[in-house]
Motif scaffolding. Structure first.
Motif, PDB file in Angstrom:
ATOM      1  N   LEU A   1       0.823  -1.207   0.000  1.00 45.83           N
ATOM      2  CA  LEU A   1       0.000   0.000   0.000  1.00 45.83           C
ATOM      3  C   LEU A   1       0.856   1.256   0.000  1.00 45.83           C
ATOM      4  N   THR A   2       2.022   1.193   0.622  1.00 43.96           N
ATOM      5  CA  THR A   2       2.941   2.338   0.571  1.00 43.96           C
ATOM      6  C   THR A   2       3.414   2.580  -0.854  1.00 43.96           C
TER       7      THR A   2
ATOM      8  N   ILE B   1      -1.490   8.040   3.348  1.00 41.90           N
ATOM      9  CA  ILE B   1      -2.553   7.328   2.636  1.00 41.90           C
ATOM     10  C   ILE B   1      -2.487   5.838   2.955  1.00 41.90           C
ATOM     11  N   ALA B   2      -1.280   5.270   2.940  1.00 39.20           N
ATOM     12  CA  ALA B   2      -1.120   3.847   3.251  1.00 39.20           C
ATOM     13  C   ALA B   2      -1.570   3.533   4.668  1.00 39.20           C
ATOM     14  N   ILE B   3      -1.254   4.405   5.612  1.00 38.80           N
ATOM     15  CA  ILE B   3      -1.667   4.196   6.998  1.00 38.80           C
ATOM     16  C   ILE B   3      -3.186   4.243   7.111  1.00 38.80           C
ATOM     17  N   GLY B   4      -3.827   5.176   6.396  1.00 39.56           N
ATOM     18  CA  GLY B   4      -5.281   5.270   6.429  1.00 39.56           C
ATOM     19  C   GLY B   4      -5.948   4.018   5.890  1.00 39.56           C
ATOM     20  N   ILE B   5      -5.413   3.448   4.813  1.00 40.32           N
ATOM     21  CA  ILE B   5      -5.992   2.221   4.251  1.00 40.32           C
ATOM     22  C   ILE B   5      -5.792   1.048   5.197  1.00 40.32           C
TER      23      ILE B   5
ATOM     24  N   PRO C   1      -5.021  -5.248  17.008  1.00 35.61           N
ATOM     25  CA  PRO C   1      -4.224  -4.115  16.530  1.00 35.61           C
ATOM     26  C   PRO C   1      -3.275  -4.452  15.382  1.00 35.61           C
ATOM     27  N   LEU C   2      -3.660  -5.403  14.525  1.00 34.46           N
ATOM     28  CA  LEU C   2      -2.784  -5.797  13.429  1.00 34.46           C
ATOM     29  C   LEU C   2      -2.499  -4.630  12.492  1.00 34.46           C
ATOM     30  N   GLY C   3      -3.498  -3.759  12.282  1.00 38.90           N
ATOM     31  CA  GLY C   3      -3.294  -2.597  11.434  1.00 38.90           C
ATOM     32  C   GLY C   3      -2.254  -1.648  11.999  1.00 38.90           C
ATOM     33  N   ASP C   4      -2.288  -1.450  13.332  1.00 38.99           N
ATOM     34  CA  ASP C   4      -1.293  -0.573  13.967  1.00 38.99           C
ATOM     35  C   ASP C   4       0.108  -1.157  13.851  1.00 38.99           C
TER      36      ASP C   4
END
Length: 486
Positions: free
Chosen positions: A230-231, A399-403, A413-416
């Motif tokens: 995503l980055t 943007i990558a962090i938001g997705i 917390p896998l996204g974090d």
């Protein structure tokens, strides 16, 4: 006939009996050492739970009920934090509860109950197991491990960092508006060879290379792989404009490419995400892409630039002064990102290993090299090569962090944790650019001649009236060689 007959028969049967006896003894000992299952029910705020979900800095009281506990049981209930990554995710108090201190729901109820407090310390995953001991730490019964998820809490430091960054970016783009030339931008859009090279590098090369690098490094960690991919799919970041100006690239081309790539993200980002993201993390929620955030990026780019252009139109002297401040202000912005920004995201170092470091280095560095090579092959000027190279390598990691937050929301917390990758990329990106800037400054210092020079407080490229003035500042030393009249 065997010379040991019939002794060999005794030896054979004896050996067989010893083997059977040893196997049986091992089975009995294993059965004797096996800990019985302790049946436990957990409640949080009178609600049954199978897992514990807590945030950093938060504390919850958990009530447990012990079912089918032997009446003659005596000893303590131990609360054990079983952690695989050696990070202090939670704190459990108390760690030992005597059975005599437990209460019963009813006088004849076989389910004693007690409670303990769990505090979130650091994001991640861990497990808690309840163990019945004999009072001397000898385990008699143990429960199934209870999964604990610690999510990242909201910090004042994060809010300060975000607001300061927004303010710095707005001021920087106002200064850029005073430095860009609309005629050059219009000419660039009329002959879009240079922007096309940068956009092709950014939206074709970067997603593919990020996917390949992620497969090679994080095939066993899909969340990390997704973060890297995503980055690579994100549009160019605002920092690219500042680095381009500092390193002597074409600011007009850089701003144009940033604007076009951000607008193009509305189409390019969904195509890449829907094409390859599910091959990395099949259960992710990719239906809600942050189009609102992308639109805010466009507004945050256009409005400050328009203000700068308005200042330039109304007062050229003020615009020239703001343009002069752009380079030192950009350096301050970059130093802030590399110091306070790293400190604000200190948690990434807990998950930082060689794979994360390699990913953070490879993605932007390969982008710089590929963008420069493509620009060289198309015979662009050095200023355009610098702009295209930097614009290709620097990604808008926000943007990558938001997705990631949306796509992995059901697995928090896998996204974090996956955010470690875009943060690592943002942290590693300035390293080669800083080296290039130091090299550039050293070359400039070495190239200075010993000839006396007089500098006016305007850039060499500024079309100012003083350039054609007869002021003594514009005269060469030979103009002063004549005799001086008394």
């Amino acid at each position: 006939m065997c010379p040991l007959y019939p002794v060999h028969l005794v030896l054979m049967y004896g050996a067989l009996l010893v083997g059977v006896w040893m196997a049986g003894l091992g089975t009995v000992m294993a059965a004797a050492s096996e800990v019985s299952l302790l049946k436990v029910r957990l409640h949080v705020n009178d609600t049954p739970v199978d897992t514990l979900d807590i945030k950093e800095g938060e504390e919850k009281m958990v009530t447990f009920y012990l079912d089918d506990l032997p009446i003659q049981a005596a000893g303590d209930i131990l609360l054990k934090d079983e952690n695989n990554d050696h990070l202090n995710h939670i704190e459990v108090k108390p760690e030992r509860i005597p059975l005599t201190a437990l209460e019963k729901e009813e006088p004849d109820s076989p389910s004693p109950s007690g409670s303990f407090n769990v505090s979130g310390k650091f994001l991640g995953f861990t497990r808690v197991r309840l163990v019945l001991s004999d009072g001397n730490d000898q385990e008699l019964m143990a429960s199934e491990p209870v999964q604990v998820k610690v999510q990242r809490g909201k910090r004042v430091l994060d809010k300060i960092f975000i607001h300061v960054i927004i303010l710095l970016v707005i001021v920087a783009y106002i200064n850029m508006g005073c430095a860009i030339d609309l005629k050059v931008i219009k000419e660039t859009l009329r002959r879009p060879v240079a922007p096309a090279i940068g956009l092709a590098s950014q939206y074709l090369f970067m997603p593919i290379v990020s996917y390949v690098i992620g497969y090679g490094l994080f095939s066993d960690y899909p969340s990390m792989w997704l973060g890297l991919f995503l980055t690579g799919c994100s549009p160019g970041g605002g920092g690219s404009n500042m680095w381009t100006y500092i390193l002597g690239g074409s600011l007009d081309l850089s701003v144009t490419m940033t604007f076009v790539s951000t607008v193009g993200a509305f189409a390019a980002l969904p195509i890449w995400v829907f094409s390859l993201a599910r091959t990395i993390f099949n259960d992710g929620q990719f239906n809600k892409l942050p189009f609102k955030n992308i639109a805010m990026l466009i507004i945050g780019l256009v409005v400050p630039l328009s203000i700068g252009l308005l200042i330039k139109w109304k007062s050229e002297r003020v615009a020239l002064m703001l343009k002069r401040l752009l380079k030192p202000f950009s350096i301050i912005f970059i130093v802030f990102i590399m110091t306070f920004g790293v400190y604000a995201n200190y948690y990434i170092f807990a998950f930082f290993d060689w794979k994360v470091a390699v990913a953070g280095l490879l993605l932007p560095w390969l982008g710089f090299v590929f963008g420069a090579v493509m620009a060289l092959m198309c015979r662009r000027s050095m200023e355009e090569i610098i702009a295209i190279s930097i614009e290709t390598g620097i990604q808008n990691t926000g943007i990558a962090i938001g997705i990631l937050k949306v796509a992995l929301g059901d697995f928090a917390p896998l996204g974090d944790i996956a955010m470690v990758i875009p943060v690592a990329v943002a942290t590693m990106t300035p390293i080669p650019l800083t080296v290039a800037y130091i090299f550039k400054r050293v070359q400039e210092c070495r190239g200075k001649t010993k000839t006396l020079k007089f500098d006016i407080p305007f850039d060499d490229n500024d079309n100012h009236t003083l350039a054609s003035s007869t002021s003594p500042l514009n005269k060469s030393p030979s103009d002063f060689c004549g005799p001086i009249a008394a």
